[in-house]
Design a protein around this motif. Structure first.
Motif, PDB file in Angstrom:
ATOM      1  N   LEU A  96      -9.160   4.780   4.396  1.00  9.71           N
ATOM      2  CA  LEU A  96      -9.656   6.126   4.146  1.00  9.71           C
ATOM      3  C   LEU A  96      -8.753   6.851   3.151  1.00  9.71           C
ATOM      4  CD1 LEU A  96     -11.714   8.352   4.909  1.00  9.71           C
ATOM      5  CD2 LEU A  96     -10.081   9.067   6.658  1.00  9.71           C
ATOM      6  N   ALA A  97      -7.444   6.712   3.301  1.00 12.15           N
ATOM      7  CA  ALA A  97      -6.506   7.357   2.385  1.00 12.15           C
ATOM      8  C   ALA A  97      -6.588   6.745   0.986  1.00 12.15           C
ATOM      9  CB  ALA A  97      -5.084   7.245   2.921  1.00 12.15           C
ATOM     10  N   ALA A  98      -6.918   5.473   0.890  1.00 14.18           N
ATOM     11  CA  ALA A  98      -7.059   4.837  -0.424  1.00 14.18           C
ATOM     12  C   ALA A  98      -8.348   5.263  -1.113  1.00 14.18           C
ATOM     13  CB  ALA A  98      -7.020   3.322  -0.286  1.00 14.18           C
TER      14      ALA A  98
ATOM     15  N   ARG B 248      -6.075   2.482  -8.042  1.00 13.10           N
ATOM     16  CA  ARG B 248      -7.149   1.488  -8.077  1.00 13.10           C
ATOM     17  C   ARG B 248      -6.723   0.202  -7.370  1.00 13.10           C
ATOM     18  NH1 ARG B 248      -8.893   2.409 -14.370  1.00 13.10           N
ATOM     19  NH2 ARG B 248      -9.904   4.422 -14.035  1.00 13.10           N
ATOM     20  N   GLY B 249      -5.485  -0.192  -7.586  1.00 12.55           N
ATOM     21  CA  GLY B 249      -4.981  -1.391  -6.912  1.00 12.55           C
ATOM     22  C   GLY B 249      -4.898  -1.210  -5.406  1.00 12.55           C
ATOM     23  N   ASN B 250      -4.659   0.015  -4.994  1.00 12.29           N
ATOM     24  CA  ASN B 250      -4.556   0.292  -3.565  1.00 12.29           C
ATOM     25  C   ASN B 250      -5.899   0.107  -2.863  1.00 12.29           C
ATOM     26  OD1 ASN B 250      -3.016   0.847  -1.357  1.00 12.29           O
ATOM     27  ND2 ASN B 250      -3.009   3.052  -1.654  1.00 12.29           N
ATOM     28  N   LEU B 251      -6.983   0.344  -3.582  1.00 10.86           N
ATOM     29  CA  LEU B 251      -8.305   0.066  -2.998  1.00 10.86           C
ATOM     30  C   LEU B 251      -8.427  -1.409  -2.643  1.00 10.86           C
ATOM     31  CD1 LEU B 251     -10.677   2.207  -5.214  1.00 10.86           C
ATOM     32  CD2 LEU B 251     -10.256   2.483  -2.778  1.00 10.86           C
ATOM     33  N   LEU B 252      -7.973  -2.282  -3.531  1.00  9.79           N
ATOM     34  CA  LEU B 252      -8.021  -3.715  -3.269  1.00  9.79           C
ATOM     35  C   LEU B 252      -7.101  -4.103  -2.114  1.00  9.79           C
ATOM     36  CD1 LEU B 252      -8.884  -6.611  -4.032  1.00  9.79           C
ATOM     37  CD2 LEU B 252      -6.919  -6.643  -5.569  1.00  9.79           C
ATOM     38  N   VAL B 253      -5.878  -3.609  -2.144  1.00 12.26           N
ATOM     39  CA  VAL B 253      -4.906  -3.951  -1.097  1.00 12.26           C
ATOM     40  C   VAL B 253      -5.385  -3.469   0.267  1.00 12.26           C
ATOM     41  CG1 VAL B 253      -2.552  -3.499  -0.279  1.00 12.26           C
ATOM     42  CG2 VAL B 253      -2.952  -4.020  -2.688  1.00 12.26           C
ATOM     43  N   CYS B 254      -5.887  -2.248   0.333  1.00 12.43           N
ATOM     44  CA  CYS B 254      -6.351  -1.711   1.620  1.00 12.43           C
ATOM     45  C   CYS B 254      -7.630  -2.389   2.097  1.00 12.43           C
ATOM     46  CB  CYS B 254      -6.527  -0.201   1.530  1.00 12.43           C
ATOM     47  SG  CYS B 254      -4.951   0.667   1.432  1.00 12.43           S
ATOM     48  N   ALA B 255      -8.487  -2.810   1.169  1.00  9.30           N
ATOM     49  CA  ALA B 255      -9.685  -3.544   1.568  1.00  9.30           C
ATOM     50  C   ALA B 255      -9.308  -4.916   2.134  1.00  9.30           C
ATOM     51  CB  ALA B 255     -10.632  -3.701   0.388  1.00  9.30           C
ATOM     52  N   LEU B 256      -8.353  -5.589   1.495  1.00  7.41           N
ATOM     53  CA  LEU B 256      -7.871  -6.869   2.032  1.00  7.41           C
ATOM     54  C   LEU B 256      -7.213  -6.668   3.394  1.00  7.41           C
ATOM     55  CD1 LEU B 256      -6.358  -8.482  -1.183  1.00  7.41           C
ATOM     56  CD2 LEU B 256      -8.426  -9.184   0.021  1.00  7.41           C
ATOM     57  N   ASN B 257      -6.446  -5.598   3.525  1.00 10.78           N
ATOM     58  CA  ASN B 257      -5.787  -5.284   4.793  1.00 10.78           C
ATOM     59  C   ASN B 257      -6.823  -5.031   5.888  1.00 10.78           C
ATOM     60  OD1 ASN B 257      -3.802  -4.586   6.670  1.00 10.78           O
ATOM     61  ND2 ASN B 257      -3.948  -2.434   6.113  1.00 10.78           N
ATOM     62  N   LEU B 258      -7.853  -4.263   5.571  1.00 12.11           N
ATOM     63  CA  LEU B 258      -8.887  -3.963   6.558  1.00 12.11           C
ATOM     64  C   LEU B 258      -9.635  -5.229   6.972  1.00 12.11           C
ATOM     65  CD1 LEU B 258     -10.454  -1.883   8.218  1.00 12.11           C
ATOM     66  CD2 LEU B 258     -11.910  -1.526   6.224  1.00 12.11           C
TER      67      LEU B 258
ATOM     68  N   ALA C 224       0.830  -1.207   0.000  1.00 14.03           N
ATOM     69  CA  ALA C 224       0.000   0.000   0.000  1.00 14.03           C
ATOM     70  C   ALA C 224       0.867   1.261   0.000  1.00 14.03           C
ATOM     71  CB  ALA C 224      -0.935  -0.002   1.204  1.00 14.03           C
ATOM     72  N   SER C 225       1.977   1.246   0.712  1.00 13.21           N
ATOM     73  CA  SER C 225       2.860   2.418   0.741  1.00 13.21           C
ATOM     74  C   SER C 225       3.435   2.711  -0.636  1.00 13.21           C
ATOM     75  CB  SER C 225       4.008   2.198   1.726  1.00 13.21           C
ATOM     76  OG  SER C 225       3.521   2.111   3.029  1.00 13.21           O
ATOM     77  N   VAL C 226       3.832   1.667  -1.340  1.00 18.93           N
ATOM     78  CA  VAL C 226       4.343   1.863  -2.704  1.00 18.93           C
ATOM     79  C   VAL C 226       3.233   2.410  -3.595  1.00 18.93           C
ATOM     80  CG1 VAL C 226       5.225   0.656  -4.737  1.00 18.93           C
ATOM     81  CG2 VAL C 226       6.143   0.122  -2.489  1.00 18.93           C
ATOM     82  N   PHE C 227       2.038   1.854  -3.469  1.00 16.18           N
ATOM     83  CA  PHE C 227       0.920   2.310  -4.296  1.00 16.18           C
ATOM     84  C   PHE C 227       0.515   3.743  -3.968  1.00 16.18           C
ATOM     85  CE2 PHE C 227      -1.083  -2.046  -5.520  1.00 16.18           C
ATOM     86  CZ  PHE C 227      -0.025  -2.270  -6.379  1.00 16.18           C
ATOM     87  N   TYR C 228       0.645   4.164  -2.708  1.00 12.90           N
ATOM     88  CA  TYR C 228       0.326   5.548  -2.354  1.00 12.90           C
ATOM     89  C   TYR C 228       1.265   6.520  -3.060  1.00 12.90           C
ATOM     90  CZ  TYR C 228      -2.777   4.281   1.528  1.00 12.90           C
ATOM     91  OH  TYR C 228      -3.804   3.802   2.283  1.00 12.90           O
ATOM     92  N   LEU C 229       2.521   6.142  -3.222  1.00 15.06           N
ATOM     93  CA  LEU C 229       3.526   7.074  -3.711  1.00 15.06           C
ATOM     94  C   LEU C 229       3.673   7.100  -5.230  1.00 15.06           C
ATOM     95  CD1 LEU C 229       6.217   6.494  -0.958  1.00 15.06           C
ATOM     96  CD2 LEU C 229       4.560   8.341  -1.138  1.00 15.06           C
ATOM     97  N   VAL C 230       3.141   6.115  -5.940  1.00 12.59           N
ATOM     98  CA  VAL C 230       3.252   6.092  -7.403  1.00 12.59           C
ATOM     99  C   VAL C 230       2.147   6.974  -7.993  1.00 12.59           C
ATOM    100  CG1 VAL C 230       3.146   4.640  -9.457  1.00 12.59           C
ATOM    101  CG2 VAL C 230       4.260   3.793  -7.392  1.00 12.59           C
ATOM    102  N   PRO C 231       2.510   8.000  -8.788  1.00 15.52           N
ATOM    103  CA  PRO C 231       1.496   8.925  -9.311  1.00 15.52           C
ATOM    104  C   PRO C 231       0.850   8.452 -10.616  1.00 15.52           C
ATOM    105  CG  PRO C 231       3.646   9.739  -9.856  1.00 15.52           C
ATOM    106  CD  PRO C 231       3.866   8.480  -9.043  1.00 15.52           C
TER     107      PRO C 231
END
Length: 130
Positions: A117-119, A70-80, A57-64
């Motif tokens: 929330l950040a995703a 979109r992938g971060n939504l999946l990763v953060c949902a799995l994390n949650l 998620a940290s890598v996905f947050y920083l890539v513009p």
């Protein structure tokens, strides 16, 4: 949100830090459990998965780009989801004994919600894609 990617990375760092704190106190065993330790490894080691999700998620947050957002939504949902399952597993009562919840497990749960929330509210501009 203008600074949501920094907020997400900060929440991911807190997630990793929470894995090294004490999560629960089991009075019948006279032991503290963490993300990497449970008596006879009964609950496994959820810290490995939580740290993996936080790193991705940290890598996905920083890539513009658009696809990491979109992938971060999946990763953060799995994390949650995994964080909620872990919270319920570690804090459930058994044989009329309820473990005491420590600061680390609350920090893990709150940082997981903050990462989600950040995703959901990414930085507005994306370079190079429509």
């Amino acid at each position: 949100m203008k600074y949501s990617h920094y907020f997400g990375v900060g929440a991911a760092v807190l997630m990793v830090a929470s894995c090294f704190l004490e999560w629960t106190w089991y009075p019948d065993l006279d032991q503290y459990f963490t993300a990497f330790y449970s008596h006879e490894n009964i609950y496994g080691k959820p810290g490995k998965a939580l740290i993996f999700f936080a790193a991705v998620a940290s890598v996905f947050y920083l890539v513009p780009k658009l696809w990491p957002k979109r992938g971060n939504l999946l990763v953060c949902a799995l994390n949650l989801g995994y964080a909620l399952k872990t919270f319920i597993l570690f804090t459930s009562c058994y044989r009329a004994i309820c473990p005491d919840k420590q600061f680390g497990i609350w920090l893990m749960l709150i940082s997981s919600f903050a990462m989600m929330l950040a995703a959901v509210l990414p930085k507005g501009e994306v370079k190079g894609e429509r």
